[in-house]
Design a protein around this motif. Structure first.
Motif, PDB file in Angstrom:
ATOM      1  N   GLY A   1      -4.678  12.027   9.402  1.00  0.00           N
ATOM      2  CA  GLY A   1      -4.503  13.450   9.126  1.00  0.00           C
ATOM      3  C   GLY A   1      -3.644  13.748   7.905  1.00  0.00           C
ATOM      4  N   GLN A   2      -3.004  12.713   7.364  1.00  0.00           N
ATOM      5  CA  GLN A   2      -2.158  12.915   6.175  1.00  0.00           C
ATOM      6  C   GLN A   2      -3.020  13.314   4.982  1.00  0.00           C
ATOM      7  N   LYS A   3      -2.625  14.367   4.299  1.00  0.00           N
ATOM      8  CA  LYS A   3      -3.391  14.801   3.127  1.00  0.00           C
ATOM      9  C   LYS A   3      -2.754  14.271   1.845  1.00  0.00           C
ATOM     10  N   VAL A   4      -3.555  14.268   0.783  1.00  0.00           N
ATOM     11  CA  VAL A   4      -3.056  13.966  -0.561  1.00  0.00           C
ATOM     12  C   VAL A   4      -2.851  15.318  -1.247  1.00  0.00           C
ATOM     13  N   TYR A   5      -1.663  15.549  -1.767  1.00  0.00           N
ATOM     14  CA  TYR A   5      -1.366  16.866  -2.325  1.00  0.00           C
ATOM     15  C   TYR A   5      -1.469  16.874  -3.844  1.00  0.00           C
ATOM     16  N   ILE A   6      -2.191  17.850  -4.366  1.00  0.00           N
ATOM     17  CA  ILE A   6      -2.215  18.017  -5.820  1.00  0.00           C
ATOM     18  C   ILE A   6      -1.157  19.039  -6.222  1.00  0.00           C
ATOM     19  N   THR A   7      -0.575  18.797  -7.394  1.00  0.00           N
ATOM     20  CA  THR A   7       0.472  19.683  -7.909  1.00  0.00           C
ATOM     21  C   THR A   7       0.312  19.822  -9.421  1.00  0.00           C
ATOM     22  N   HIS A   8       1.251  20.532 -10.069  1.00  0.00           N
ATOM     23  CA  HIS A   8       1.238  20.724 -11.522  1.00  0.00           C
ATOM     24  C   HIS A   8      -0.093  21.333 -11.976  1.00  0.00           C
ATOM     25  N   LEU A   9      -0.564  22.329 -11.244  1.00  0.00           N
ATOM     26  CA  LEU A   9      -1.829  22.981 -11.597  1.00  0.00           C
ATOM     27  C   LEU A   9      -1.618  23.870 -12.815  1.00  0.00           C
ATOM     28  N   SER A  10      -2.499  23.737 -13.789  1.00  0.00           N
ATOM     29  CA  SER A  10      -2.431  24.623 -14.950  1.00  0.00           C
ATOM     30  C   SER A  10      -2.924  26.005 -14.541  1.00  0.00           C
ATOM     31  N   LYS A  11      -2.301  27.015 -15.133  1.00  0.00           N
ATOM     32  CA  LYS A  11      -2.695  28.394 -14.824  1.00  0.00           C
ATOM     33  C   LYS A  11      -4.099  28.677 -15.355  1.00  0.00           C
ATOM     34  N   THR A  12      -4.398  28.050 -16.511  1.00  0.00           N
ATOM     35  CA  THR A  12      -5.667  28.372 -17.165  1.00  0.00           C
ATOM     36  C   THR A  12      -6.796  27.410 -16.803  1.00  0.00           C
ATOM     37  N   ALA A  13      -6.470  26.241 -16.262  1.00  0.00           N
ATOM     38  CA  ALA A  13      -7.524  25.258 -15.987  1.00  0.00           C
ATOM     39  C   ALA A  13      -7.836  25.135 -14.487  1.00  0.00           C
TER      40      ALA A  13
ATOM     41  N   PHE B   1       0.846  -1.196   0.000  1.00  0.00           N
ATOM     42  CA  PHE B   1       0.000   0.000   0.000  1.00  0.00           C
ATOM     43  C   PHE B   1       0.880   1.245   0.000  1.00  0.00           C
ATOM     44  N   LEU B   2       0.303   2.332  -0.439  1.00  0.00           N
ATOM     45  CA  LEU B   2       0.995   3.618  -0.403  1.00  0.00           C
ATOM     46  C   LEU B   2       0.710   4.268   0.942  1.00  0.00           C
ATOM     47  N   THR B   3       1.661   5.062   1.424  1.00  0.00           N
ATOM     48  CA  THR B   3       1.409   5.814   2.664  1.00  0.00           C
ATOM     49  C   THR B   3       1.346   7.318   2.393  1.00  0.00           C
ATOM     50  N   GLY B   4       1.709   7.720   1.173  1.00  0.00           N
ATOM     51  CA  GLY B   4       1.644   9.132   0.805  1.00  0.00           C
ATOM     52  C   GLY B   4       1.406   9.275  -0.688  1.00  0.00           C
ATOM     53  N   ILE B   5       0.657  10.303  -1.058  1.00  0.00           N
ATOM     54  CA  ILE B   5       0.385  10.534  -2.495  1.00  0.00           C
ATOM     55  C   ILE B   5       0.528  12.021  -2.821  1.00  0.00           C
ATOM     56  N   ILE B   6       1.343  12.281  -3.839  1.00  0.00           N
ATOM     57  CA  ILE B   6       1.362  13.600  -4.479  1.00  0.00           C
ATOM     58  C   ILE B   6       0.988  13.306  -5.924  1.00  0.00           C
ATOM     59  N   MET B   7      -0.075  13.925  -6.396  1.00  0.00           N
ATOM     60  CA  MET B   7      -0.506  13.611  -7.766  1.00  0.00           C
ATOM     61  C   MET B   7      -0.875  14.894  -8.490  1.00  0.00           C
TER      62      MET B   7
ATOM     63  N   PRO C   1      -9.466  13.828   1.180  1.00  0.00           N
ATOM     64  CA  PRO C   1      -8.293  14.367   1.883  1.00  0.00           C
ATOM     65  C   PRO C   1      -7.359  15.190   0.979  1.00  0.00           C
ATOM     66  N   LEU C   2      -7.917  15.745  -0.120  1.00  0.00           N
ATOM     67  CA  LEU C   2      -7.060  16.479  -1.047  1.00  0.00           C
ATOM     68  C   LEU C   2      -6.686  17.850  -0.490  1.00  0.00           C
ATOM     69  N   SER C   3      -5.470  18.254  -0.789  1.00  0.00           N
ATOM     70  CA  SER C   3      -4.997  19.576  -0.410  1.00  0.00           C
ATOM     71  C   SER C   3      -4.172  20.111  -1.560  1.00  0.00           C
ATOM     72  N   CYS C   4      -4.199  21.423  -1.727  1.00  0.00           N
ATOM     73  CA  CYS C   4      -3.487  22.029  -2.852  1.00  0.00           C
ATOM     74  C   CYS C   4      -2.086  22.443  -2.407  1.00  0.00           C
ATOM     75  N   ALA C   5      -1.072  21.797  -2.959  1.00  0.00           N
ATOM     76  CA  ALA C   5       0.308  22.171  -2.617  1.00  0.00           C
ATOM     77  C   ALA C   5       0.600  23.558  -3.175  1.00  0.00           C
ATOM     78  N   TYR C   6       1.505  24.260  -2.534  1.00  0.00           N
ATOM     79  CA  TYR C   6       1.936  25.568  -3.042  1.00  0.00           C
ATOM     80  C   TYR C   6       3.466  25.622  -2.946  1.00  0.00           C
ATOM     81  N   ASP C   7       4.061  26.513  -3.694  1.00  0.00           N
ATOM     82  CA  ASP C   7       5.523  26.612  -3.743  1.00  0.00           C
ATOM     83  C   ASP C   7       6.058  26.957  -2.356  1.00  0.00           C
TER      84      ASP C   7
END
Ligand SMILES: [Zn+2]
Ligand SMILES: [Zn+2]
Length: 322
Positions: free
Chosen positions: A282-294, A235-241, A309-315
């Motif tokens: 409490g572990q979140k799943v982080y989304i990344t590679h967000l398009s500027k236009t989408a 199983f996975l214990t962390g996801i960044i997608m 449990p999604l959360s938006c990663a930031y720089d």
């Protein structure tokens, strides 16, 4: 021969390995991990239900969380650099000049793993200027990358790094973490290039860094031991997608090579329900590679719109994945 010696020898023979493969079991023999439910399917109701970490985890710093269309700040003044992470302050996954200011002072990563050669992930010159000495990438574009780095070495006067070609599923150990390339559902401008996502492991931590990819492929989940047909109970214990596309972009033409927020949410639900994703509480799943236009809205607005449990990663975000 003593029985113990025999077992030791048997463990390394191909014949024994074949016998352990559930597909090769004799009739009535029970495979490791339990009997298939039906038709060769792995057991669904077995395996761990809870995860207790055995190590300190992997510290991830997001150096960039944007897709290729980020070439400067948005109208609201917010900026995303090109998607890149730094693991344990030592190992980079992709890097472009946009993230140069996100490397903390006193930190000097010398190793980089590339997902693919799109120029929002791969830029040899700034990598050498940063002090990169070792480069890992798919064997399918080794010659091209070698030429690119030779040119960059001449331009910068920096030494040519060691370039190590990787095969799918081949695990390498680097600075205390184990890295395995998995196939991405993505394509660069070179059709013969195999693009990667990565499984990053340390002790019991199993973190998936999945960008760029349109969902998770059957083969990627198979290599990671979390597939529909995986007999191993991993199983996975962390996801960044990646979620290049925001909510409401289901029928965007990018679905063939990128994921949307909805797709990440359903992927996480399916993996959670089948116990293929067992994070610490409490572990979140982080989304990344967000398009500027989408993606519409600010970081705060996107964060508020995401289903748990999604959360938006930031720089600049730092997360400890246990
Ligand atoms: Zn990209
Ligand atoms: Zn790409």
């Amino acid at each position: 021969m003593k029985r113990r010696t025999f077992i030791k020898l048997a463990a390394i023979t191909p014949v024994a390995a074949a016998a352990l493969n559930p597909m090769n079991l004799a009739k009535g023999q029970i495979p490791p991990g339990g009997r298939p439910a039906r038709g060769g399917f792995p057991p669904r109701d077995q395996g761990p239900t809870e995860y207790v970490p055995t190590g300190p985890g992997i510290q991830v710093r997001f150096l960039g969380t944007g897709g290729a269309d980020w070439r400067g700040p948005a109208e609201n003044g917010e900026l995303r650099r090109h998607a890149s992470i730094l693991a344990d302050g030592k190992v980079l996954f992709d890097y472009t000049a946009t993230s140069a200011d996100m490397i903390p002072e006193g930190v000097h990563p010398q190793v980089i793993f590339y997902t693919h050669s799109h120029n929002d992930h791969y830029e040899p010159k700034p990598a050498l200027e940063l002090g990169i000495r070792r480069v890992y990438l798919s064997e399918t574009w080794l010659e091209r990358a070698t030429r690119d780095f030779q040119r960059a070495a001449e331009q910068t006067g920096m030494p040519m790094p060691e370039i190590i070609p990787l095969k799918l599923g081949q695990t390498v150990e680097q600075d205390g973490i184990k890295v395995t390339p998995l196939p991405a559902n993505h394509a660069s401008n070179h059709v013969d290039e195999e693009t990667f996502i990565y499984l990053i492991e340390k002790d019991s931590t199993r973190l998936l860094y999945a960008t760029d990819t349109g969902g998770l492929t059957a083969r990627a989940t198979g290599y990671a031991g979390i597939g529909q047909f995986s007999f191993e109970r991993k199983f996975l214990t962390g996801i960044i997608m990646e979620a290049t596309m925001g909510v409401g972009y289901k029928e965007d033409q990018r679905i063939f090579s990128h994921s949307s927020v909805d797709q990440v949410a359903s992927t996480v639900r399916v993996l959670s329900e089948s116990r293929k994703y067992l994070p610490v509480e409490g572990q979140k799943v982080y989304i990344t590679h967000l398009s500027k236009t989408a993606h519409t809205g600010s970081q705060e607005e996107i964060e508020r719109s995401l289903p748990a449990p999604l959360s938006c990663a930031y720089d600049g975000l730092e997360v400890l994945f246990r």
